[in-house]
Write a protein that holds these residues in place. Sequence first.
Motif, PDB file in Angstrom:
ATOM      1  N   HIS A  29      -4.620 -19.660  -9.620  1.00  9.22           N
ATOM      2  CA  HIS A  29      -3.304 -19.784  -8.992  1.00  9.22           C
ATOM      3  C   HIS A  29      -3.084 -21.187  -8.429  1.00  9.22           C
ATOM      4  O   HIS A  29      -2.017 -21.771  -8.593  1.00  9.22           O
ATOM      5  CB  HIS A  29      -3.137 -18.745  -7.869  1.00  9.22           C
ATOM      6  N   GLU A  76      -0.135 -23.689  -9.624  1.00 11.31           N
ATOM      7  CA  GLU A  76       0.865 -24.196  -8.676  1.00 11.31           C
ATOM      8  C   GLU A  76       0.795 -25.717  -8.557  1.00 11.31           C
ATOM      9  O   GLU A  76       1.741 -26.343  -8.105  1.00 11.31           O
ATOM     10  CB  GLU A  76       0.667 -23.548  -7.296  1.00 11.31           C
ATOM     11  N   GLU A  83      -2.132 -22.827   0.747  1.00 13.62           N
ATOM     12  CA  GLU A  83      -0.919 -22.081   0.392  1.00 13.62           C
ATOM     13  C   GLU A  83      -1.248 -20.886  -0.485  1.00 13.62           C
ATOM     14  O   GLU A  83      -0.700 -19.788  -0.316  1.00 13.62           O
ATOM     15  CB  GLU A  83       0.077 -22.999  -0.320  1.00 13.62           C
ATOM     16  N   ALA A  84      -2.166 -21.093  -1.433  1.00 17.83           N
ATOM     17  CA  ALA A  84      -2.530 -19.996  -2.338  1.00 17.83           C
ATOM     18  C   ALA A  84      -3.162 -18.837  -1.562  1.00 17.83           C
ATOM     19  O   ALA A  84      -2.916 -17.666  -1.857  1.00 17.83           O
ATOM     20  CB  ALA A  84      -3.486 -20.497  -3.419  1.00 17.83           C
ATOM     21  N   LYS A 139      -2.583 -18.102   1.575  1.00 19.10           N
ATOM     22  CA  LYS A 139      -1.505 -17.448   2.338  1.00 19.10           C
ATOM     23  C   LYS A 139      -0.652 -16.567   1.431  1.00 19.10           C
ATOM     24  O   LYS A 139      -0.207 -15.501   1.841  1.00 19.10           O
ATOM     25  CB  LYS A 139      -0.620 -18.510   3.015  1.00 19.10           C
ATOM     26  N   ARG A 140      -0.428 -17.033   0.205  1.00 17.63           N
ATOM     27  CA  ARG A 140       0.447 -16.307  -0.706  1.00 17.63           C
ATOM     28  C   ARG A 140      -0.231 -15.091  -1.330  1.00 17.63           C
ATOM     29  O   ARG A 140       0.407 -14.065  -1.566  1.00 17.63           O
ATOM     30  CB  ARG A 140       0.918 -17.239  -1.819  1.00 17.63           C
ATOM     31  N   ASN A 141      -1.520 -15.208  -1.628  1.00 19.09           N
ATOM     32  CA  ASN A 141      -2.177 -14.171  -2.437  1.00 19.09           C
ATOM     33  C   ASN A 141      -3.035 -13.181  -1.657  1.00 19.09           C
ATOM     34  O   ASN A 141      -3.544 -12.226  -2.231  1.00 19.09           O
ATOM     35  CB  ASN A 141      -3.031 -14.830  -3.534  1.00 19.09           C
TER      36      ASN A 141
END
Lengths: 199, 589
Positions: free
Chosen positions: A30, A34, A171-172, A174-176
């Motif tokens: 991911h 991104e 960020e990954a 936090k997102r996943n």
Amino acid sequence: MTTVPGTPTNILMVGVGGQGTILASELLAHVLMESGYDVKKSEVHGMSQRGGRVVSHVRFGEKVYSPLIVKREVDYLVGFELAETLRSLEWLGPEARVLADRKAILPFTSLVGEARYPFDALELIRKRGFDLTVVDGEGLAVEAGEPKTANIVLMGALAKLLPIDKKGWEEAIKRNMPGKFVSVNLRALDLGYSAVEIA
Amino acid sequence: MKKLLLSGNEAIARGALDAGISLATAYPGTPSTEILENIARMDAGKAMWAPNEKIAVELASGVSFAGHRTIAAMKHVGVNVAADPLFTLAYTGVRGGLVIVTADDPELHSSQNEQDNRRYASFARIPMLEPSDSQEVLEFTREAFPLSERFDLPVFLRTTTRISHGKSVVIAGEWDKEEKRPDPGLVKDPAKFVMVPANARIRHLDLEERISSLKDFAESCSFNRVEMADTELGVVTSGISYNYVKEALPDASVLKLGLVFPLPDKLIRDFASRCRRIIVVEELEPYLEEGLRYLGIEAEGKSLISRFGEINTGTVRRAVTGVREPAEDNKHEPLDPIPVRPPVMCIGCPHRGIFHLLSRKGIFVAGDIGCYTLAVSPPLSAIHTTVCMGAGVNQAAGIEAVLQEEHGKVVAVIGDSTFLHSGLGGILNMAYNGIPATILILDNFTTAMTGRQNHPGSGFDITGNRTRQVDWETLLRGLGMEHVRIVDAYDLEEMDSTLTEEIKRDAPSVIVVRGACMLLRNQPVKQENPYEIDEEICTNCGNCLKLGCLAISRRNLSIDEKPVIDTQKCTGCTLCFQGCLFGAIEALE
């Protein structure tokens, strides 16, 4: 190491079922996507939950066709377990970097004394002249507050080596990841990142 | 454009929902399982586990006949189970789009064979699409439904493990394809749907006409693509192999086939005529190669690339360009042997006790497909046949029928999900023919091997909602089984005495060995009341080590020393405690 533009970079991740190898490779893929890369990843599901070897291939670059790495073309080996790291040496390219956890998980034959377990794996790898970085995944994961985040500690260490901004990793995560696991995983990522010194 | 990282199985789920399916059905099987799980996750009302693949395809055909779109997913060997309806569904054709996913497993990562199901397409005369990555999986899946309706045929979508489980970047975009859809409802059309010989003869002729118009379509459809480059070498390929060709032979011209049945004869002839040397790169069977040879094209294929297992960029490079494997250097000298790490039963697994007993008694065990097949490995070494789902029951019956002198030394084992998939008929047969075999149904309340899917014996549906649960005793008695015993998978003494009685019995019998899957009970696996070994009392007889439990090792990893239990790993299943002949194992205080 330098990579030829247009040629994908190859990351092999190996471990034992239950160590979070696949989850870590998922996060890595991911992050790479991104960051604007084409990325493919492949592993075999099915046996991993039953203590078998887990191998995940991750490839990224401008354009990636094959999801599988060719033997002797691995650029980065991320080893979550000593014997599996050692078993993967034949896949490494001449300039490969090895990131290895000290964790040993013994198969049944070694537990009962029928087969010798390679506790000396790291020495063997260093002796062969590979660029080896050892990370105490479990120790740092405990320090982060959750022993199960050893896989993310290793990803933090990998983050230091790859040409990708650390923010992308944060960020990954936090997102996943589910909300309640984010902060402990961010701590694990940090500890892994700081554990690697770039010469 | 939003980018997604999707597995092939996730892409199939999205594509099918994009195309407007009304129902999806499947029986779990690696590498296909996640297709239905993802559909259930995205639109719970549209997914149903079927007890087996034949039921799945027949259910889907009903949906199609009702004018709705539908998909049935299975692993390659599942198509064998579903083959009966499939061959005749090619005759009847469809109303709503009917797509059958066959997820093949070259290299047998998690299967009993590596059959190439492209053969089913040409055998049954059913068109087959074969995508090369997740982006194509999504697009091909969406297109498969209108294709099915347009040509009045079921459509196969074939993946392989690396497509199903590999992940790649997908730009999903919007799919707003407006096409004519059949009207839902009942249509009484016996000439099309009732395959009595008089109708079926006509439908067979009609099938060949449909295939013929599909063949015309294949010549110019967007599933097939020519990438002309250097004309010295032309490669014909499909599916995952396309990727290996693009990396290994970047200068070659490529004919990439996405519709692999029927083949586009003119397109292939034209491509071949423009290249000096023609090579077919494909895994497993020489399916495309034979297609080319049928057209009189001198293609090379299996003379260069193995018929066994998976291929990759390296194998294609070596086969075609002749470069060798890199030589050994000082970084890659051979290592001392590293102990192998086969998959094993979980610590606390309910299957361990019964196999320990079967092993100790030296019984011949006709096996089946599931976690319990792991008992083939030492130290249990207690599985003696494994062929396909449901086979063990009938093999035990067959052995009993001809080796009467061995009565009392043979059983079959079959899991609960496998039994409901294809074991019922075997019980019926034993009862009907009075064969005095003993069948052990290992009931762990789930389809464990594929990742714990619910089934009619679990009492839950695909979304986890309570549903009607099979009553095993009533079921077995209804099939004619007079002697049915239910035992606790963690009670060695009860299992031992029941086993001894039933295998001696001169009549058919079933023992249901009941214990919930370790992973089902505790997630994550929790430790309850661990046990320890008293070194003073232990005689080092080694009996507890024969359980093959990863929580029991020898002290200092030395083959001469006494065993010790890792109390951090022990789940307190008590099997070693029950099995210790000297009372040396006790609960940790």
